[in-house]
Write an enzyme that holds these catalytic residues in place. Sequence first.
Site, PDB file in Angstrom:
ATOM      1  N   LYS A 324       0.851  -1.186   0.000  1.00  0.00           N
ATOM      2  CA  LYS A 324       0.000   0.000   0.000  1.00  0.00           C
ATOM      3  C   LYS A 324       0.890   1.240   0.000  1.00  0.00           C
ATOM      4  O   LYS A 324       1.827   1.347   0.780  1.00  0.00           O
ATOM      5  CB  LYS A 324      -0.901  -0.009   1.236  1.00  0.00           C
ATOM      6  CG  LYS A 324      -2.096   0.917   1.125  1.00  0.00           C
ATOM      7  CD  LYS A 324      -3.093   0.672   2.233  1.00  0.00           C
ATOM      8  CE  LYS A 324      -4.357   1.495   2.018  1.00  0.00           C
ATOM      9  NZ  LYS A 324      -5.341   1.294   3.087  1.00  0.00           N
ATOM     10  N   GLU A 418     -19.772  -6.348   9.775  1.00  0.00           N
ATOM     11  CA  GLU A 418     -20.726  -5.580  10.572  1.00  0.00           C
ATOM     12  C   GLU A 418     -21.803  -6.455  11.205  1.00  0.00           C
ATOM     13  O   GLU A 418     -22.205  -6.223  12.361  1.00  0.00           O
ATOM     14  CB  GLU A 418     -21.374  -4.497   9.708  1.00  0.00           C
ATOM     15  CG  GLU A 418     -20.413  -3.414   9.237  1.00  0.00           C
ATOM     16  CD  GLU A 418     -19.677  -3.767   7.965  1.00  0.00           C
ATOM     17  OE1 GLU A 418     -18.852  -2.952   7.506  1.00  0.00           O
ATOM     18  OE2 GLU A 418     -19.916  -4.873   7.423  1.00  0.00           O
ATOM     19  N   ARG A 446     -25.731  -2.579   7.148  1.00  0.00           N
ATOM     20  CA  ARG A 446     -25.406  -3.962   6.837  1.00  0.00           C
ATOM     21  C   ARG A 446     -25.687  -4.900   8.012  1.00  0.00           C
ATOM     22  O   ARG A 446     -25.724  -6.111   7.843  1.00  0.00           O
ATOM     23  CB  ARG A 446     -23.934  -4.061   6.419  1.00  0.00           C
ATOM     24  CG  ARG A 446     -23.514  -3.018   5.399  1.00  0.00           C
ATOM     25  CD  ARG A 446     -22.100  -3.211   4.938  1.00  0.00           C
ATOM     26  NE  ARG A 446     -22.036  -4.152   3.829  1.00  0.00           N
ATOM     27  CZ  ARG A 446     -20.912  -4.497   3.215  1.00  0.00           C
ATOM     28  NH1 ARG A 446     -19.760  -4.009   3.607  1.00  0.00           N
ATOM     29  NH2 ARG A 446     -20.929  -5.348   2.212  1.00  0.00           N
TER      30      ARG A 446
END
Length: 689
Positions: A324, A418, A446
């Site tokens: 990243k 979630e 969610r």
Amino acid sequence: MQQTSYSTQSWSSPASLSTPSATDSAAPLSGLQQTFEQIPHTRPETPLLDAIDAPLDLKALTTAQLITLADELRLFLLYSAGQSGGHFGANLGVIELTIALHHLLDAPNDQIVWDVGHQAYAHKVLTGRRDRLGSIRAKGGLTAFPERAESIYDTFGVGHSSTSISAGLGMSLALRYQGRPQTVACVIGDGAMTGGMAFEAMNDAVQQDADLLVILNDNDMSISCSIGGFSRHLAMLWESGYQVDISDEGTPLLRRRPHMQAYDRRKRHSEQRNVPQLEDNLFTAIGFTYFGPFDGHDMPELLRVLSLAKQVRGPVLVHIYTTKGKGFAPAEADPVGYHAISKLPVKEVAKTDSKKDSAADTKVPALKYSQVFGQFLCDKAAQDDKLLAITPAMEEGSGMIDFARQYPERFFDVAIAEQHAVTLAAGMATQGVKPIVAIYSTFLQRGYDQLIHDVALQELDVTFAIDRAGLVGEDGATHAGVFDLAFLRCVPHMLIATPKDENECYHLLNTCYEYQGSTAVRYPRGTGTGAMISRPAQSYKIGQAVVESVLGEDNAPKKLALLAFGTMVATAEQAAKILTSDEAVSDCQVQVVNMRWVKPLDTKLLETLLTQGVTHIATLEEHMIMGGAGSAVNEYLLNVSPAFATSRPAIANIGIPDRFIAHGSQAEQLADCGLDTSGVVVQLQRLLS
């Protein structure tokens, strides 16, 4: 299930293997790109990139040219991010992968599905949006994520995590049904792969024997660091020292992995010695054909592997490792800090006046609401050892870093899950502890079934700290938290608080935590008004509103009750001052009420206002009008209130209209909805007239 057979041989240099660019006459390619130290302030020269207006323009490029293109694209993204801000590290990490995919596939005929969309900036540049990238996340500009309405190359709108494999599988099955032999490639990160939806889709892909290419972009870093058994499993695949390569015939081939950049999982698994055989990994156990791990920044290797993998029938997973922030040294060193960046600051001219404003110098900057929550967590945990805190991969964003460090045994990051986060809290609450779930409003959507079935239905003692409620600015409609009041207030046993500022947020968090039952505190993204937090924490009376101000004469013929929820209280105060100073409506008295609670409403105060002769009532909220706090007021007045039947004041609900609000700054979004001060004044004038 069909068993995959593996052959074993030692590693051969990539130069000896067939690649799609075998005709290149350049010197042997290392696949290593440049590393930059600074974000350029001026548009860099990118001659090769400037000639790319569509993926078709990539087809004729040699591998050496594709590597040069990666350098130019990386530098261009650095420049663009400096101009517009936005997601940063993930985009730098997938430049080689994006180029390879568009070089090998036939987009838009072939379907490339991005997960989350944080990493799709390079994709936007290569698909005809290069010159508009500077407008990304700005009102009227490019969206922060792929969006079908924006480009034919954006196959699926995203913003939430773990959706790509389900969407790609749907595409693959529909194409198969229609007899259309097109490739579907899904790019999903290791963080997004922790979402249960991704595994549901993989399970179904095997059941359907679908032709589906899944590319697992493993950078050991979602927004927070990846955690849990899945992350450990990926680490052990790496530490085996082997890879499942792909032969020219497309069959798995077990080899010693070539020398590559060290794979640092923060040394969490360096002590692991008993690594599994690669043929027994999680993906093959499900039924996928697995290849990897490969260096996701080695262009020749990516081209070779992907060109072969896309020809393999059935569900295939190619595991690549990327860094990243690749190519920008500060981002490689701090991937969390560079997940997203703001615009480069404008250079200010030095002031010639040497005198300083001591008051300005000592002014304490306003806290972010996430910081307020973080302070409350630490303060309350010091007093109550029953407090446990849960987050679905939002430790940094939710302001929980200090709590996690001080109370590691009481902090639970469950990754991008979630639904699991909510039911985990429910399970904890059955055992006498007091869990707090820190979650963004858009992501709580969610876990809605779990909130109803597992928490509220059982009347369990769980507090939801709902961050990013309301309009969130540049991230746009996918991240807007504008539905939570509607879907929460219809659930029995739920309490819902809406603080007006930082101090009230702190105390309402305490109030809801102390309550024995299911509660939610809803607060916005960003900084507050600068209100100082008073300690120790108080418990407000549940369901009690506060009259903030009364402006205008008592004998005015028109009396307006302006019922404001949450951060709209400040806007209501400003609007009231304008209204009562305007000659056109000087015959009006305005009471500004900080409602504070959406559920339960302060019905006693509503009755008092009606008996006092209120002629007009307006509700004000940063939420959808349909089903929101204003609707709650209407329902009470029309169905319950004894005084309303005789007084019959005029009513207006002011909030977000029935449409998705496009990205832009928060101020621009509020103005677009008529929720800035001037917009609210106009609507109130209309009501009063």
